[in-house]
Write an enzyme that holds these catalytic residues in place. Sequence first.
Site, mmCIF file in Angstrom:
data_model
loop_
_atom_site.group_PDB
_atom_site.id
_atom_site.type_symbol
_atom_site.label_atom_id
_atom_site.label_comp_id
_atom_site.label_asym_id
_atom_site.label_seq_id
_atom_site.Cartn_x
_atom_site.Cartn_y
_atom_site.Cartn_z
ATOM 1 N N LYS A 1 1.306 -1.143 0.156
ATOM 2 C CA LYS A 1 -0.302 0.258 0.067
ATOM 3 C C LYS A 1 0.823 1.456 0.139
ATOM 4 O O LYS A 1 2.238 1.420 -0.201
ATOM 5 C CB LYS A 1 -1.286 0.233 1.302
ATOM 6 C CG LYS A 1 -0.273 -0.439 2.467
ATOM 7 C CD LYS A 1 -0.868 -0.714 3.584
ATOM 8 C CE LYS A 1 -0.201 0.191 5.341
ATOM 9 N NZ LYS A 1 -0.884 -0.444 6.214
ATOM 10 N N TYR B 1 13.030 33.010 1.762
ATOM 11 C CA TYR B 1 12.434 33.408 2.609
ATOM 12 C C TYR B 1 12.397 33.905 3.543
ATOM 13 O O TYR B 1 12.431 32.923 4.542
ATOM 14 C CB TYR B 1 11.334 33.469 2.354
ATOM 15 C CG TYR B 1 10.637 32.465 0.665
ATOM 16 C CD1 TYR B 1 9.751 33.826 0.036
ATOM 17 C CD2 TYR B 1 10.684 30.962 0.448
ATOM 18 C CE1 TYR B 1 9.498 33.053 -1.285
ATOM 19 C CE2 TYR B 1 9.953 30.893 -0.758
ATOM 20 C CZ TYR B 1 9.136 31.903 -1.383
ATOM 21 O OH TYR B 1 8.958 31.862 -2.413
HETATM 22 C C1 PLP Z 1 0.082 -1.846 7.071
HETATM 23 C C2 PLP Z 1 -0.478 -2.838 7.358
HETATM 24 C C3 PLP Z 1 0.248 -3.919 7.593
HETATM 25 C C4 PLP Z 1 1.864 -3.355 7.710
HETATM 26 O O1 PLP Z 1 2.144 -3.081 8.741
HETATM 27 P P1 PLP Z 1 3.862 -3.006 9.274
HETATM 28 O O2 PLP Z 1 4.343 -2.248 10.133
HETATM 29 O O3 PLP Z 1 4.543 -1.864 8.037
HETATM 30 O O4 PLP Z 1 4.284 -4.566 8.498
HETATM 31 C C5 PLP Z 1 -0.166 -4.808 7.649
HETATM 32 N N1 PLP Z 1 -1.763 -5.132 8.030
HETATM 33 C C6 PLP Z 1 -2.401 -4.140 7.899
HETATM 34 C C7 PLP Z 1 -4.602 -4.376 8.185
HETATM 35 C C8 PLP Z 1 -1.894 -3.331 8.045
HETATM 36 O O5 PLP Z 1 -3.031 -2.183 7.020
#
Ligand code: PLP
Length: 384
Positions: free
Chosen positions: A36, A276
Site C-alpha cells: 500500500k 524567504y
Molecule cells: C500496513 C498494514 C500492515 C503492514 O504493516 P507494517 O508495520 O508495515 O508491517 C499489515 N496489516 C495491515 C492491516 C496494514 O494496514
Amino acid sequence: MLATSKIEISQQALAKNLAFIRAQIGEQPRLSSVVKGNAYGHGLEVFVPMAEACGIRHFSVFDAAEAYRVQQVIQHPDTEIMIMGMIEDEHVDWAIESGISFYTFELERLAYAAKAAQRIKKRARVHIEIETGMNRIGYEAHELPAVAALLSSHPEHLHFEGLSTHFAGAESIANYVRVTQQRKLYKKISKWFSAQHLQPQFYHTACSAAAMRYPPTRMDMVRIGILQYGFWPSRETLIEFNAKANRQDNPLERLITWKSQVMDVKTVRTGEYVGYGTSYLASDTMKIATIPIGYAHGFSRALSNAGRVLIRGKRVGVIGMVNMNAITVDASQLENLERGDEVVIIGYQGDLELSVSSFGEFSNQVNYELLTRLPMDIPRHVVD
Ligand SMILES: *Cc1c(COP(=O)(O)O)cnc(C)c1O
C-alpha cells in the site's frame, strides 16, 4: 534527467531483507508483501516485480485502485492480491471476477459479495476482519452471528479465506497490555467461529512488529510492510531484537536511495538573509548551494533550518525555509563545488549515510510517513 531527482531501489537489499524475514518467521507462514502507499513510496510498479523475483506470491494493498495497479504488473500466474481496506460494491464485482481477495468489515458488503458471486458464478474470496481493540475497522461482537449466518448459508458463493485483525501499535512495548488483550479476543473469536463449523483457510494477524515481537501472532500468514523495505517499525523493535539475538548490527538494509544534484552555487556576505523571510541570517561570508527538491517532492517544510543532505562526501545542513521546489544548504566547507554535483538526500555517499529518519525528526512513524510522501512522479530505477 528530466526530473529534478531520482530514486534507486536495490534488488539485493530486498533479497537480503526477505531472506532475513523468512529466517525469522520460519518456513510455514505465508509471507504477504504489503505494498500500500505506492509500496511505501518505493514505487509499486517497480517494487512488485522485484518482490516476485524474490519468490513473493502474495501482495496486500489498501484499496481496489492499488489492487488494480498490482494486477497490471504481476508476472507470475500464482501471485495473489488481497485488499485490506477500502472497496466499494462496484469494485467487489471486479475483485470477484479477478480472483482478488478482500476484507469485509460490514454486513452489507458481505451480503453484497454473496449476491455478486452468485451472479458472476465465481466464489468471492473474503477475509473477515474482526474488531479486537484497535477500533478502526472490523466486525464487532454483536455482528458475528450474522456474519457466520451469511458464511454458512452461502458456502458456494463465499469462500472464507481469512480471519484477520490488526494490532494497535505492536511496535511499542507501551502497548503490550492492549495488544495482549487483542490477541486474547482474536483467539476467543476464532474458537467461536470453529464452534459454528466455520474455519478460514488463513488465520492472520501479524504486521512487521507483531511478527518480530510476538511469534504466536504469525499463524498462517504474516503481512509484512516496513521490514521488507529495510526499516524497523520502531527503534525499540530493533533494540529488542538485537538484545534477544545477542547482536549489535542491523540485519536489514534500506532499498531506497534518493539523489538530486546541485542547481546553483553562490556566495552570501555576513548580515544577509538567505531565502524567504528572515529565518536564516548569515553570520559569516558563506558559500551556499541550491538543490532542486522541496516540499512538493516530499522534503518536508519541517526540515527548514534542520534537514541534512550529502554533497562531495560531506554532511551539510539546510539553511532557511524549505521551498516548494528547492532547498538551500550551507556549502561553505565544500571545495570545488560545481553545478551538477551529486546530492544524496537518502542513502550513502562515500562512507557517510543519511537514513530516512535522519533527514526527518526521530519519531516512530517518521519512516512510514516520509517514505509514502515521496511523490509518484519521481522516477524509480532498479539497481543491484
Ligand atoms: C500496513 C498494514 C500492515 C503492514 O504493516 P507494517 O508495520 O508495515 O508491517 C499489515 N496489516 C495491515 C492491516 C496494514 O494496514
